[in-house]
Design a protein around this motif. Structure first.
Motif, PDB file in Angstrom:
ATOM      1  N   LEU A 164       0.902  -1.239  -0.119  1.00 53.37           N
ATOM      2  CA  LEU A 164      -0.089   0.036  -0.150  1.00 53.37           C
ATOM      3  C   LEU A 164       0.899   1.152   0.087  1.00 53.37           C
ATOM      4  O   LEU A 164       0.509   2.221  -0.698  1.00 53.37           O
ATOM      5  CB  LEU A 164      -0.970   0.080   1.316  1.00 53.37           C
ATOM      6  N   VAL A 165       2.105   1.194   0.772  1.00 56.20           N
ATOM      7  CA  VAL A 165       2.688   2.584   0.818  1.00 56.20           C
ATOM      8  C   VAL A 165       3.461   2.538  -0.790  1.00 56.20           C
ATOM      9  O   VAL A 165       3.823   3.660  -1.105  1.00 56.20           O
ATOM     10  CB  VAL A 165       4.041   2.253   1.992  1.00 56.20           C
ATOM     11  N   ARG A 166       3.991   1.440  -1.123  1.00 62.13           N
ATOM     12  CA  ARG A 166       4.660   1.364  -2.413  1.00 62.13           C
ATOM     13  C   ARG A 166       3.764   2.161  -3.563  1.00 62.13           C
ATOM     14  O   ARG A 166       4.298   3.005  -4.245  1.00 62.13           O
ATOM     15  CB  ARG A 166       4.980   0.114  -3.085  1.00 62.13           C
ATOM     16  N   GLN A 167       2.319   1.970  -3.500  1.00 59.50           N
ATOM     17  CA  GLN A 167       1.327   2.383  -4.362  1.00 59.50           C
ATOM     18  C   GLN A 167       1.407   3.820  -4.182  1.00 59.50           C
ATOM     19  O   GLN A 167       1.272   4.590  -5.114  1.00 59.50           O
ATOM     20  CB  GLN A 167      -0.071   1.583  -4.097  1.00 59.50           C
ATOM     21  N   GLU A 168       1.150   4.119  -2.976  1.00 55.50           N
ATOM     22  CA  GLU A 168       1.120   5.479  -2.597  1.00 55.50           C
ATOM     23  C   GLU A 168       2.353   6.310  -3.330  1.00 55.50           C
ATOM     24  O   GLU A 168       2.253   7.467  -3.671  1.00 55.50           O
ATOM     25  CB  GLU A 168       1.231   6.027  -1.019  1.00 55.50           C
ATOM     26  N   ILE A 169       3.673   5.923  -3.207  1.00 53.76           N
ATOM     27  CA  ILE A 169       4.800   6.519  -3.625  1.00 53.76           C
ATOM     28  C   ILE A 169       4.717   6.455  -5.133  1.00 53.76           C
ATOM     29  O   ILE A 169       4.994   7.550  -5.706  1.00 53.76           O
ATOM     30  CB  ILE A 169       6.034   5.737  -3.365  1.00 53.76           C
ATOM     31  N   TRP A 170       4.318   5.452  -5.740  1.00 50.67           N
ATOM     32  CA  TRP A 170       4.104   5.397  -7.163  1.00 50.67           C
ATOM     33  C   TRP A 170       3.216   6.522  -7.682  1.00 50.67           C
ATOM     34  O   TRP A 170       3.188   7.305  -8.717  1.00 50.67           O
ATOM     35  CB  TRP A 170       3.609   4.174  -7.837  1.00 50.67           C
ATOM     36  N   GLU A 171       2.004   6.827  -7.033  1.00 50.53           N
ATOM     37  CA  GLU A 171       1.009   7.607  -7.212  1.00 50.53           C
ATOM     38  C   GLU A 171       1.677   9.059  -7.096  1.00 50.53           C
ATOM     39  O   GLU A 171       1.266   9.986  -7.933  1.00 50.53           O
ATOM     40  CB  GLU A 171      -0.110   7.539  -6.482  1.00 50.53           C
ATOM     41  N   ALA A 172       2.629   9.195  -6.160  1.00 48.70           N
ATOM     42  CA  ALA A 172       3.037  10.794  -5.960  1.00 48.70           C
ATOM     43  C   ALA A 172       3.969  10.986  -7.252  1.00 48.70           C
ATOM     44  O   ALA A 172       4.058  12.043  -7.712  1.00 48.70           O
ATOM     45  CB  ALA A 172       3.670  10.694  -4.556  1.00 48.70           C
ATOM     46  N   ILE A 173       4.889  10.058  -7.575  1.00 48.36           N
ATOM     47  CA  ILE A 173       5.567  10.175  -8.691  1.00 48.36           C
ATOM     48  C   ILE A 173       5.005  10.604  -9.868  1.00 48.36           C
ATOM     49  O   ILE A 173       5.268  11.265 -10.840  1.00 48.36           O
ATOM     50  CB  ILE A 173       6.529   8.822  -8.839  1.00 48.36           C
ATOM     51  N   ALA A 174       3.721   9.756 -10.118  1.00 49.08           N
ATOM     52  CA  ALA A 174       2.887  10.014 -11.162  1.00 49.08           C
ATOM     53  C   ALA A 174       2.544  11.326 -11.391  1.00 49.08           C
ATOM     54  O   ALA A 174       2.517  12.088 -12.328  1.00 49.08           O
ATOM     55  CB  ALA A 174       1.583   9.074 -11.271  1.00 49.08           C
ATOM     56  N   ARG A 175       2.126  11.896 -10.142  1.00 50.77           N
ATOM     57  CA  ARG A 175       1.500  12.940  -9.949  1.00 50.77           C
ATOM     58  C   ARG A 175       2.866  14.322 -10.384  1.00 50.77           C
ATOM     59  O   ARG A 175       2.448  15.256 -10.959  1.00 50.77           O
ATOM     60  CB  ARG A 175       0.989  13.620  -8.468  1.00 50.77           C
ATOM     61  N   LEU A 176       3.799  13.957  -9.875  1.00 53.64           N
ATOM     62  CA  LEU A 176       5.168  14.986 -10.314  1.00 53.64           C
ATOM     63  C   LEU A 176       5.367  15.122 -11.712  1.00 53.64           C
ATOM     64  O   LEU A 176       5.423  15.988 -12.468  1.00 53.64           O
ATOM     65  CB  LEU A 176       6.396  14.297  -9.471  1.00 53.64           C
ATOM     66  N   LYS A 177       5.132  13.870 -12.349  1.00 52.02           N
ATOM     67  CA  LYS A 177       5.249  13.778 -13.860  1.00 52.02           C
ATOM     68  C   LYS A 177       4.260  14.424 -14.321  1.00 52.02           C
ATOM     69  O   LYS A 177       4.386  15.384 -15.505  1.00 52.02           O
ATOM     70  CB  LYS A 177       5.158  12.324 -14.241  1.00 52.02           C
TER      71      LYS A 177
END
Length: 229
Positions: A164-177
C-alpha cells in the motif's frame, strides 16, 4: 538540448572498474527508467551523475555544461535532487527540520511538499528515526523536492516497502510527472509501475548501456535477456 547527457562514461572504485560504457540522455520534463539486474552499475551511474564518484572516460553534461570538474555540492545547486537508496534521513531531526535543512527558494516548500505527502504534515514535529519506512521514504522525496531541483533522481524509492505504501509512492511520482514538469530519473525493479510512468528506458548490463528505447519497445525477449533472474 537534453537536460542530462552521459556519453560513453567509464568510472572505477580505486583499481576496480565499475562502469565501462554508459550512455543515456534525459530531456526536460521526461521520465527515464534506469534498469538492470543487481550489481550491474545503476547506483554507480547515479553516483557519477551526482558527482559523488569521479569518472575517467566519456563525458557527462548537465544542460550542456561539462560536469567533469564540478563537485557534488555545486551539482546540487545546479538542479540535481537525489533520493538515495536506503532513504538516509537525518534521524535525530524532526520531519520539518529534515525538510528545511537543504531547502532552496522555489515552487516546492513545506506547504507543497506536505500537500503531496499529507502524512508528513501530521508528523511535522516527530523525529525522523521514529517514522515508519514508508514515511521515511516520503520524507526523503520531500527533502529532495525542497531543493527545488530540475532533475529528480530516485534510487530504489519503493524497495522494502509495504504494497500500500509502494502504491502511494508511485502515485506521488505519477503526480510529479503530470503536474510539476520535473525531469525524473528512476531506478526500480517494478516493470509494471515503470511502464506506467516512464517515457523511455535504459538497461545497464555489466557497467554498459545495452538497450535504450521507448518503453513500448521493451519486449519480453529483452526483459528475459537483461532483467530476468
Amino acid at each position: 538540448m537534453s537536460l542530462l547527457e552521459l556519453d560513453h562514461v567509464a568510472a572505477s572504485y580505486g583499481p576496480s572498474q565499475a562502469l565501462f560504457d554508459i550512455s543515456l540522455a534525459l530531456d526536460p520534463g521526461e521520465v527515464l527508467a534506469l534498469m538492470g539486474r543487481n550489481g550491474m552499475g545503476k547506483s554507480t551511474t547515479i553516483k557519477v551523475i551526482c558527482r559523488l564518484l569521479p569518472y575517467h572516460g566519456g563525458r557527462l553534461r548537465l544542460d550542456g555544461r561539462d560536469m567533469a570538474n564540478v563537485p557534488s555540492y555545486r551539482a546540487a545547486r545546479m538542479g540535481l535532487g537525489l533520493v538515495p537508496e536506503g532513504r538516509r534521513c537525518f534521524g535525530p531531526l524532526t520531519v520539518r527540520e529534515n525538510l528545511i535543512a537543504a531547502a532552496r527558494p522555489g515552487t516546492w516548500d513545506f506547504a507543497t511538499v506536505t500537500a503531496l505527502f499529507p502524512r508528513l504534515a501530521e508528523r511535522e514535529g516527530q523525529i525522523a528515526a521514529s517514522l515508519s519506512g514508508g514515511e521515511q521514504q516520503m520524507l526523503a522525496i520531500g527533502r529532495a523536492l525542497m531543493t527545488n531541483p530540475r532533475l529528480l533522481i530516485l534510487d530504489e524509492a519503493t524497495e522494502g516497502l509495504a504494497p500500500l505504501v509502494r502504491q502511494e509512492i508511485w502515485e506521488a511520482i505519477a503526480r510529479l510527472k503530470r503536474d510539476s514538469g520535473l525531469a525524473i530519473l528512476v531506478v526500480d525493479k517494478s516493470l509494471a509501475e515503470l511502464a506506467r510512468i516512464a517515457d523511455r528506458g535504459v538497461i545497464i548490463e555489466k557497467g554498459a548501456t545495452v538497450w535504450s528505447d521507448g518503453f513500448t519497445a521493451l519486449t519480453p525477449e529483452i526483459t528475459d535477456r537483461y532483467l530476468g533472474v
